[in-house]
Design an enzyme around this catalytic site. Structure first.
Site, mmCIF file in Angstrom:
data_model
loop_
_atom_site.group_PDB
_atom_site.id
_atom_site.type_symbol
_atom_site.label_atom_id
_atom_site.label_comp_id
_atom_site.label_asym_id
_atom_site.label_seq_id
_atom_site.Cartn_x
_atom_site.Cartn_y
_atom_site.Cartn_z
ATOM 1 N N CYS A 1 -23.537 -19.624 18.093
ATOM 2 C CA CYS A 1 -24.744 -20.283 18.580
ATOM 3 C C CYS A 1 -25.924 -19.406 18.168
ATOM 4 O O CYS A 1 -25.736 -18.415 17.474
ATOM 5 C CB CYS A 1 -24.678 -20.515 20.089
ATOM 6 S SG CYS A 1 -24.416 -19.034 21.073
ATOM 7 N N THR A 2 -27.118 -19.737 18.587
ATOM 8 C CA THR A 2 -28.286 -18.990 18.121
ATOM 9 C C THR A 2 -28.506 -17.668 18.836
ATOM 10 O O THR A 2 -28.833 -16.677 18.207
ATOM 11 C CB THR A 2 -29.564 -19.842 18.234
ATOM 12 O OG1 THR A 2 -29.638 -20.392 19.540
ATOM 13 C CG2 THR A 2 -29.576 -20.947 17.209
#
Length: 187
Positions: free
Chosen positions: A175-176
């Site tokens: 994910c970021t």
């Protein structure tokens, strides 16, 4: 020069409204803009401010024993990342709408970039489950990526049936910033 900071922590917060008011007062007094979500499960924030203001804010944040060891990611800002300060109390710091979890006990272990690189080099049998929104995945992805087709992170619980085939596989969640991975791997 301005600095952008990003941080989150899953930790029980007894009175999120009280903490929100305190952080809003501090950020306002320092001229810091950005957004913070506070819930009983923790905090999640991205702020921008002058170097001096951000340093004072970090000192304030870490003076709270609950956040003394919080990981704060920093990058150079342009002074235009945010137009206002928003600090809100919500049910979750990242919306999954799948109930509550004991993040510390239930989340998967973190994998270093070096370890992941070795898995690729050794052609290990694994898949990458990308938990970013569809528009983020469009900007690029890892080899072996499975795109669950998330318009929003909270769509993940409805995709579990489609991901059942991964149950016995080695899965790397990406994910970021880490917050989605921590919560999703509990699910």
């Amino acid at each position: 020069m301005s600095i952008v900071i990003l941080f989150y922590k899953f930790i029980y917060i007894k009175e999120p409204e009280k903490l929100a008011k305190l952080h809003k007062e501090i950020c306002s007094s320092l001229g810091i803009l950005g957004r913070m979500i506070i819930a009983e499960e923790g905090i999640n924030a991205t702020f921008e401010g002058s170097y001096e203001a951000i340093e004072k804010y970090k000192t304030f944040l870490k003076s709270d024993a609950r956040f003394a060891n919080i990981l704060i990611k920093e990058s150079t800002g342009n002074g235009k990342a945010f137009t206002k300060l928003k600090i809100k109390v919500r049910d979750e710091v990242v919306a999954l709408e799948a109930g509550s979890f004991d993040i510390e006990k239930e989340t998967a272990r973190e994998l270093s970039a070096n370890e992941l690189a070795k898995w690729y080099e050794n052609n290990e049998d694994f898949v990458v489950l990308d938990l970013r929104n569809d528009y983020e995945i469009a900007s690029g992805k890892f080899e072996k990526t499975i795109d669950p087709g998330l318009a929003n992170f909270r769509d993940l619980p409805s995709k579990l049936k489609e991901l059942e085939n991964l149950k016995d596989k080695k899965v790397v969640a990406v994910c970021t910033g880490g917050i989605r991975c921590e919560k999703a791997t509990c699910l």
